[in-house]
Enzyme design. Structure first.
Site, PDB file in Angstrom:
ATOM      1  N   ASN A   1      14.001  58.910 -13.829  1.00 13.75           N
ATOM      2  CA  ASN A   1      13.422  59.787 -14.845  1.00 13.75           C
ATOM      3  C   ASN A   1      12.581  60.891 -14.211  1.00 13.75           C
ATOM      4  O   ASN A   1      12.429  61.958 -14.778  1.00 13.75           O
ATOM      5  CB  ASN A   1      12.538  58.960 -15.789  1.00 13.75           C
ATOM      6  CG  ASN A   1      11.660  59.811 -16.678  1.00 13.75           C
ATOM      7  OD1 ASN A   1      12.161  60.513 -17.559  1.00 13.75           O
ATOM      8  ND2 ASN A   1      10.347  59.787 -16.458  1.00 13.75           N
TER       9      ASN A   1
ATOM     10  N   ASP B   1       8.865  65.352 -14.162  1.00 18.25           N
ATOM     11  CA  ASP B   1       9.947  64.927 -15.051  1.00 18.25           C
ATOM     12  C   ASP B   1      11.246  65.689 -14.779  1.00 18.25           C
ATOM     13  O   ASP B   1      11.296  66.918 -14.916  1.00 18.25           O
ATOM     14  CB  ASP B   1       9.488  65.174 -16.497  1.00 18.25           C
ATOM     15  CG  ASP B   1      10.202  64.267 -17.474  1.00 18.25           C
ATOM     16  OD1 ASP B   1      10.236  63.049 -17.238  1.00 18.25           O
ATOM     17  OD2 ASP B   1      10.740  64.790 -18.480  1.00 18.25           O
TER      18      ASP B   1
ATOM     19  N   ASP C   1      14.462  52.370 -15.038  1.00 20.23           N
ATOM     20  CA  ASP C   1      13.025  52.541 -15.263  1.00 20.23           C
ATOM     21  C   ASP C   1      12.766  53.693 -16.241  1.00 20.23           C
ATOM     22  O   ASP C   1      13.463  54.712 -16.220  1.00 20.23           O
ATOM     23  CB  ASP C   1      12.383  52.878 -13.904  1.00 20.23           C
ATOM     24  CG  ASP C   1      10.877  53.041 -13.983  1.00 20.23           C
ATOM     25  OD1 ASP C   1      10.200  52.034 -14.244  1.00 20.23           O
ATOM     26  OD2 ASP C   1      10.391  54.176 -13.804  1.00 20.23           O
TER      27      ASP C   1
ATOM     28  N   GLU D   1      14.671  50.072 -19.507  1.00 19.02           N
ATOM     29  CA  GLU D   1      13.272  49.756 -19.818  1.00 19.02           C
ATOM     30  C   GLU D   1      12.791  50.668 -20.934  1.00 19.02           C
ATOM     31  O   GLU D   1      12.488  51.843 -20.714  1.00 19.02           O
ATOM     32  CB  GLU D   1      12.372  49.933 -18.586  1.00 19.02           C
ATOM     33  CG  GLU D   1      10.961  49.390 -18.842  1.00 19.02           C
ATOM     34  CD  GLU D   1       9.827  50.304 -18.439  1.00 19.02           C
ATOM     35  OE1 GLU D   1       8.674  49.867 -18.504  1.00 19.02           O
ATOM     36  OE2 GLU D   1      10.072  51.481 -18.065  1.00 19.02           O
TER      37      GLU D   1
ATOM     38  N   ARG E   1      15.373  36.907 -17.655  1.00 19.75           N
ATOM     39  CA  ARG E   1      14.898  37.271 -16.321  1.00 19.75           C
ATOM     40  C   ARG E   1      13.613  36.508 -16.028  1.00 19.75           C
ATOM     41  O   ARG E   1      12.667  36.539 -16.815  1.00 19.75           O
ATOM     42  CB  ARG E   1      14.618  38.783 -16.264  1.00 19.75           C
ATOM     43  CG  ARG E   1      14.088  39.258 -14.902  1.00 19.75           C
ATOM     44  CD  ARG E   1      13.817  40.747 -14.878  1.00 19.75           C
ATOM     45  NE  ARG E   1      12.757  41.114 -15.793  1.00 19.75           N
ATOM     46  CZ  ARG E   1      12.504  42.366 -16.199  1.00 19.75           C
ATOM     47  NH1 ARG E   1      13.263  43.371 -15.789  1.00 19.75           N
ATOM     48  NH2 ARG E   1      11.518  42.608 -17.036  1.00 19.75           N
TER      49      ARG E   1
HETATM   50  C1  AAO Z   1       0.273  56.008 -10.807  1.00 18.61           C
HETATM   51  C2  AAO Z   1      -1.201  56.007 -11.197  1.00 18.61           C
HETATM   52  C3  AAO Z   1      -1.472  57.108 -12.205  1.00 18.61           C
HETATM   53  C4  AAO Z   1      -1.022  58.445 -11.655  1.00 18.61           C
HETATM   54  C5  AAO Z   1       0.430  58.373 -11.263  1.00 18.61           C
HETATM   55  C6  AAO Z   1       0.961  59.658 -10.638  1.00 18.61           C
HETATM   56  O1  AAO Z   1      -1.544  54.740 -11.737  1.00 18.61           O
HETATM   57  O2  AAO Z   1      -2.861  57.131 -12.488  1.00 18.61           O
HETATM   58  O3  AAO Z   1      -1.177  59.444 -12.637  1.00 18.61           O
HETATM   59  O4  AAO Z   1       0.608  57.288 -10.322  1.00 18.61           O
HETATM   60  O5  AAO Z   1       0.286  59.929  -9.458  1.00 18.61           O
HETATM   61  C7  AAO Z   1       3.939  52.540 -12.312  1.00 18.61           C
HETATM   62  C8  AAO Z   1       2.478  52.261 -12.648  1.00 18.61           C
HETATM   63  C9  AAO Z   1       1.696  53.530 -12.875  1.00 18.61           C
HETATM   64  C10 AAO Z   1       1.874  54.481 -11.711  1.00 18.61           C
HETATM   65  C11 AAO Z   1       3.364  54.777 -11.623  1.00 18.61           C
HETATM   66  C12 AAO Z   1       3.709  55.770 -10.515  1.00 18.61           C
HETATM   67  O6  AAO Z   1       2.417  51.448 -13.802  1.00 18.61           O
HETATM   68  O7  AAO Z   1       0.308  53.201 -12.998  1.00 18.61           O
HETATM   69  O8  AAO Z   1       1.120  55.664 -11.921  1.00 18.61           O
HETATM   70  O9  AAO Z   1       4.058  53.536 -11.331  1.00 18.61           O
HETATM   71  O10 AAO Z   1       3.242  55.325  -9.305  1.00 18.61           O
HETATM   72  C13 AAO Z   1       4.760  53.534 -20.174  1.00 18.61           C
HETATM   73  C14 AAO Z   1       6.229  53.802 -19.956  1.00 18.61           C
HETATM   74  C15 AAO Z   1       6.919  52.746 -19.130  1.00 18.61           C
HETATM   75  C16 AAO Z   1       6.139  52.430 -17.850  1.00 18.61           C
HETATM   76  C17 AAO Z   1       4.748  52.011 -18.265  1.00 18.61           C
HETATM   77  C18 AAO Z   1       3.867  51.675 -17.070  1.00 18.61           C
HETATM   78  O11 AAO Z   1       6.881  53.961 -21.213  1.00 18.61           O
HETATM   79  O12 AAO Z   1       8.183  53.262 -18.778  1.00 18.61           O
HETATM   80  O13 AAO Z   1       4.129  53.094 -18.974  1.00 18.61           O
HETATM   81  N1  AAO Z   1       6.802  51.410 -17.028  1.00 18.61           N
HETATM   82  C19 AAO Z   1       7.667  51.810 -15.885  1.00 18.61           C
HETATM   83  C20 AAO Z   1       7.485  50.899 -14.687  1.00 18.61           C
HETATM   84  C21 AAO Z   1       6.118  51.121 -14.075  1.00 18.61           C
HETATM   85  C22 AAO Z   1       6.022  52.531 -13.525  1.00 18.61           C
HETATM   86  C23 AAO Z   1       6.747  53.521 -14.330  1.00 18.61           C
HETATM   87  C24 AAO Z   1       7.491  53.202 -15.444  1.00 18.61           C
HETATM   88  C25 AAO Z   1       6.816  54.899 -13.814  1.00 18.61           C
HETATM   89  O14 AAO Z   1       7.732  49.594 -15.063  1.00 18.61           O
HETATM   90  O15 AAO Z   1       5.842  50.181 -13.058  1.00 18.61           O
HETATM   91  O16 AAO Z   1       4.633  52.932 -13.479  1.00 18.61           O
HETATM   92  O17 AAO Z   1       7.918  54.895 -12.900  1.00 18.61           O
HETATM   93  C26 AAO Z   1       2.474  52.546 -24.809  1.00 18.61           C
HETATM   94  C27 AAO Z   1       3.905  52.998 -24.813  1.00 18.61           C
HETATM   95  C28 AAO Z   1       4.638  52.577 -23.563  1.00 18.61           C
HETATM   96  C29 AAO Z   1       3.861  52.996 -22.315  1.00 18.61           C
HETATM   97  C30 AAO Z   1       2.467  52.340 -22.412  1.00 18.61           C
HETATM   98  C31 AAO Z   1       1.613  52.609 -21.173  1.00 18.61           C
HETATM   99  O18 AAO Z   1       2.424  51.119 -24.966  1.00 18.61           O
HETATM  100  O19 AAO Z   1       4.574  52.441 -25.917  1.00 18.61           O
HETATM  101  O20 AAO Z   1       5.908  53.202 -23.554  1.00 18.61           O
HETATM  102  O21 AAO Z   1       4.551  52.528 -21.167  1.00 18.61           O
HETATM  103  O22 AAO Z   1       1.839  52.866 -23.581  1.00 18.61           O
HETATM  104  O23 AAO Z   1       1.283  53.950 -21.112  1.00 18.61           O
HETATM  105  C32 AAO Z   1      -0.014  48.427 -27.026  1.00 18.61           C
HETATM  106  C33 AAO Z   1       1.090  49.152 -27.759  1.00 18.61           C
HETATM  107  C34 AAO Z   1       2.105  49.676 -26.772  1.00 18.61           C
HETATM  108  C35 AAO Z   1       1.423  50.625 -25.859  1.00 18.61           C
HETATM  109  C36 AAO Z   1       0.353  49.819 -25.173  1.00 18.61           C
HETATM  110  C37 AAO Z   1      -0.441  50.606 -24.202  1.00 18.61           C
HETATM  111  O24 AAO Z   1       0.489  47.271 -26.364  1.00 18.61           O
HETATM  112  O25 AAO Z   1       1.691  48.270 -28.641  1.00 18.61           O
HETATM  113  O26 AAO Z   1       3.169  50.332 -27.401  1.00 18.61           O
HETATM  114  O27 AAO Z   1      -0.563  49.301 -26.109  1.00 18.61           O
HETATM  115  O28 AAO Z   1      -1.115  51.632 -24.874  1.00 18.61           O
END
Ligand code: AAO
Length: 511
Positions: free
Chosen positions: A115, A182, A212, A248, A352
């Site tokens: 992505n 992006d 992802d 995902e 999984r």
């Molecule tokens: C890192 C640093 C950041 C920095 C960035 C760039 O932490 O501070 O800005 O580098 O320098 C992983 C880490 C990130 C990391 C990133 C890149 O988790 O911390 O950032 O690598 O190194 C969203 C996405 C989902 C994603 C998830 C983490 O939709 O795709 O965030 N998961 C995948 C991977 C993950 C990876 C990435 C994607 C990026 O599995 O390991 O990130 O490649 C809502 C939304 C979700 C959203 C969450 C979190 O969820 O619905 O879609 O997920 O927010 O933002 C309740 C709600 C629920 C809500 C949740 C949280 O539970 O019901 O819907 O609250 O608010």
């Protein structure tokens, strides 16, 4: 002939939902952050002999090296190029792993980060796992190559260029997720470049992909690169087999983007599964195990044949992603084993298992300040997974997949594969039981009092070994024995203080 044609057409339609696991194996394990040489060994010495169907491996492509904080696990989600070159190993080591795992019938599924590239704020240079140069500021990734043409900068409408609201589907797809650059997936060049990366992996012999951040790509753009993918390598897979795809997408309800938009491309991660199961097993919000009677679609989950399910994943076990505090992990081992046991016994979804590393978890104001800590390492080099005499792992690798209760339930799921969900029983509270046809039966006691009752198991009469408290070894049980009488009735007794307050029996563990 006509039938053959029909079957092959059906086969093609079904293909991306089919994990192509071998020998009736029904689960995969995420070996989070493991080295390729350790995964190869694990396939041969443990996963194949214990009926694991495959491994999800961490992103294998070149990524940024982040030194502040020091080598966080999440640096692997910031791509620099599609060279197979990461902390887990180089391309030769990756190829060797794929071959050795495939040779013992254990598939490899790659976590594909397509992505985006790295964060916009990372400084230009060659701090990357293979030394490739990149310049996020000017959107320059010569090792791919991508340039400023290939990113969505013009399309995103928020001032910050960030996703500011998950209620706006355009922001979610066209803006930066956590500052990550992006990619413009509507461009054929970008689609073809991604397809070339995935095809390189398919040709090596991988069986499919976790994609992802799929929520952050338009389903149609994804379809465009998925349609370009090769069939699986015929050294190990049938002619015409399509890569297994699981996307995902975090859909807990309440946002405009729905998992169902992605069903055309493949399976989708069902995040409600772990969030709800954790709530039930923790007995939060008035939930009881008795309510699990209609678990699955009855709980408004997606159709079973579209779902990839898990109790926890690498994000929500440490407070990233979604699911919140209800998520059960190895840190809550007793409840966690019950949750994983329930998942593996229940027919819903493709399962999984998570396999983690331990980190110095430390909460300040309800937040784990060490949620970034990377895998066990020596000066950044990932430590080997050592194996202790009792078959657990050393060097801070948790190896949940080797815990007897979890490993034996993976085998249970293989044994009962295809059998109906039968003989449900509950006490109206947190004592429940169910069977899988005439192959297996499981009983849980998550109440604060003892369980002792006769239950209809549906199993042939005989003596069975409980595979939770022990194993069947040389035709005797190392744990509890259960006697199924004629007509399938058996007596169960489970103390609420038992180390593991559940019992599982199946026909392959019958004396
Ligand atoms: C890192 C640093 C950041 C920095 C960035 C760039 O932490 O501070 O800005 O580098 O320098 C992983 C880490 C990130 C990391 C990133 C890149 O988790 O911390 O950032 O690598 O190194 C969203 C996405 C989902 C994603 C998830 C983490 O939709 O795709 O965030 N998961 C995948 C991977 C993950 C990876 C990435 C994607 C990026 O599995 O390991 O990130 O490649 C809502 C939304 C979700 C959203 C969450 C979190 O969820 O619905 O879609 O997920 O927010 O933002 C309740 C709600 C629920 C809500 C949740 C949280 O539970 O019901 O819907 O609250 O608010």
């Amino acid at each position: 002939m006509k039938l053959l044609l029909l079957l092959s057409v059906l086969g093609v339609c079904w293909a991306q939902y089919d994990p192509h696991t071998k020998y009736g194996r029904t689960s995969i394990v995420h070996l989070f952050e493991w080295r390729w040489d350790d995964i190869a060994l694990e396939c041969e010495r443990y996963l194949a002999p214990n009926g694991y169907g495959g491994v999800q491996v961490s992103p294998p492509n070149e990524n940024v090296v982040i030194n502040n904080p020091s080598r966080p696990w999440w640096e692997r989600y910031q791509p620099v190029s599609y060279k197979i070159c990461s902390r887990s190993g180089n391309e030769d080591e990756f190829r060797d792993m794929v071959k050795r795992c495939n040779d013992v019938g254990v598939n490899i599924y790659v976590d594909a980060v397509v992505n985006h590239m790295c964060g916009s704020g990372v400084s230009a240079g060659t701090s990357s796992t293979c030394g490739s140069y990149y310049n996020p500021g000017s959107r320059d990734f010569p090792a791919v190559p991508y340039s400023s043409w290939d990113f969505n900068d013009g399309k995103c409408k928020t001032r910050s260029e960030e996703i500011e609201s998950y209620n706006d589907i355009y922001q979610v797809r066209d803006c930066h997720l956590s500052g990550l650059l992006d990619l413009a997936l509507e461009k054929d060049y970008v689609r073809s470049t991604i397809a070339a990366y995935l095809n390189h992996l398919i040709d090596i012999g991988v069986a499919g992909f976790r994609i992802d951040a799929s929520k952050h790509m338009w389903p149609g753009d994804m379809k465009a690169f998925l349609d370009k993918l090769h069939n699986l390598n015929t050294t190990w897979f049938p002619q015409g087999a399509r890569p297994f795809i699981y996307q995902e997408v975090i859909d807990l309800g309440g946002e405009p983007i729905k998992s169902s938009e992605y069903f055309g491309n493949g399976r989708v991660t069902e995040f409600k599964f772990g969030a709800k199961l954790g709530t039930v097993i923790r007995k939060w919000n008035g939930e009881k195990m008795a309510y699990l009677k209609n678990w699955g679609e009855g709980w408004a989950f997606m159709p079973s044949d579209r779902a990839l399910v898990f109790v926890d994943n690498h994000d929500n076990q440490r407070g990233h992603g979604a699911g919140g505090a209800s998520i059960l992990t190895f840190w809550d081992a007793r409840l966690y084993k019950m949750a994983v046991g329930f998942m593996l016994a229940h027919p819903y979804g493709f399962t999984r298992v998570m396999s983690s590393f331990r980190w110095p978890r430390y909460f300040e104001n309800g937040q784990d300040v060490n949620d970034w800590v990377g895998p066990p390492n020596d000066n950044g080099v990932i430590k080997r997974v050592t194996v202790n005499a009792d078959s657990t792992c050393g060097n801070d690798w948790v190896c949940e997949h080797r815990w007897r209760q979890i490993r034996n339930m993976v085998i249970f799921r293989n044994v009962v594969n295809g059998q109906d969900f039968t003989n449900w029983w509950d006490n109206g509270s947190n004592q429940v039981a169910f069977g899988r046809g005439n192959k297996g039966f499981i009983v849980f006691n998550n109440d604060d009092w003892a369980l002792s009752t006769n239950l209809q198991t549906g199993l042939p009469a005989g003596t069975y070994c409980d595979v939770i408290s022990g194993d069947k070894i040389h035709n005797h049980c190392t744990g509890i024995e259960i006697y199924v009488r004629s007509h399938g009735l058996a007596y169960f007794s489970i103390s609420n203080t038992a180390e593991d307050p559940f019992i599982a029996i199946h026909v392959d563990a019958k004396l």
